[in-house]
Design a protein around this motif. Structure first.
Motif, short mmCIF file in Angstrom:
data_model
loop_
_atom_site.label_atom_id
_atom_site.label_comp_id
_atom_site.label_asym_id
_atom_site.label_seq_id
_atom_site.Cartn_x
_atom_site.Cartn_y
_atom_site.Cartn_z
N ARG A 199 -3.86 -7.27 -3.64
CA ARG A 199 -3.07 -6.11 -4.05
C ARG A 199 -1.99 -6.60 -5.01
O ARG A 199 -1.27 -7.56 -4.69
N LEU A 201 1.23 -6.75 -6.14
CA LEU A 201 2.53 -6.35 -5.66
C LEU A 201 3.56 -6.21 -6.79
O LEU A 201 4.66 -5.70 -6.55
N GLU A 206 3.98 -0.13 -7.12
CA GLU A 206 4.23 -0.90 -5.89
C GLU A 206 5.70 -1.29 -5.77
O GLU A 206 6.28 -1.23 -4.68
N TRP A 210 8.21 -0.11 -2.81
CA TRP A 210 8.87 -1.07 -1.92
C TRP A 210 10.38 -0.84 -1.90
O TRP A 210 11.02 -0.98 -0.85
#
Length: 224
Positions: A199, A201, A206, A210
């Motif tokens: 994935r 990040l 993303e 987060w």
């Protein structure tokens, strides 16, 4: 026949020209710090070279030693300058005049975005932790910088308790360490985590997700 030389012209010509660093010491210091930050960030303390820093700052080594002393003193100056950058920016958040929940949210997102925008700061932290804080321990200035942050966050938490929004008895340092840790771990391990979990990040979506996740985590911990 050559033109007559004006009185005093020959002596004037023999005088050494004033360099940019002589005329603008603050600009020279800034250039040295910028070059040093790049060198220490890319090569760590052990790999950084004074010659390379002087070359990038477009000065001679004697000028660097004149302003900052040796390599250790210069490295500490870079650390202090970097800490001052984030602390000055935090002050601009003006947390004391915000609603407690909004203040926490602002601090979380600021910290997260500062880490994203200043990867060199995280790199310096990694380097100094490898040295177990050896050089940072010499700085009273950094300790003084952190005190207003914690006292300001303490005030935010206390106001939140009075409004019935936050639980009592929460340590402001615990809160800040949680904010910093949730952001720092993600970024310092982004390559391995992205590889292991297949994935990306560092994808923009993303990263935004987060940041909001950290907000929810911290506010959830603080809530009554």
């Amino acid at each position: 026949m050559s033109a007559k030389t004006e009185p005093g012209a020959a002596a004037s010509n023999r005088r050494p020209a004033r360099t940019a660093s002589t005329r603008n010491p603050e600009g020279t210091k800034a250039a040295i710090l910028a070059a040093s930050l790049k060198e220490f960030t890319e090569k760590g303390f052990g790999g950084a070279r004074i010659d390379a820093i002087a070359a990038h700052a477009n000065i001679n080594k004697r000028m660097l030693y004149h302003y900052f002393g040796g390599k250790e003193a210069l490295y500490l100056a870079v650390l202090e300058h970097s800490y001052a950058g984030i602390r000055d920016a935090e002050t601009a958040l003006d947390l004391g005049h915000r609603d407690p929940k909004e203040a926490v949210r602002a601090l979380v997102l600021f910290t997260w975005n500062y880490y994203l925008d200043h990867p060199e700061f995280l790199s310096l932290l990694n380097t100094e932790n490898l040295h177990r804080g050896k050089y940072l321990k010499r700085s009273n200035r950094v300790v003084a910088m952190n005190s207003p942050l914690i006292s300001g966050l303490t005030d935010v938490l206390q106001r939140g308790v009075k409004l019935g929004e936050f639980r009592a008895g929460i340590d402001a340092l615990d809160v800040y360490l949680s904010i910093a840790g949730l952001g720092f771990f993600y970024l310092s391990n982004r390559w391995t985590l992205s590889t292991v979990f297949r994935r990306d990040l560092m994808d923009k979506a993303e990263l935004g997700r987060w940041g909001e996740h950290i907000v929810e985590m911290i506010l959830g911990y603080l809530g009554v």
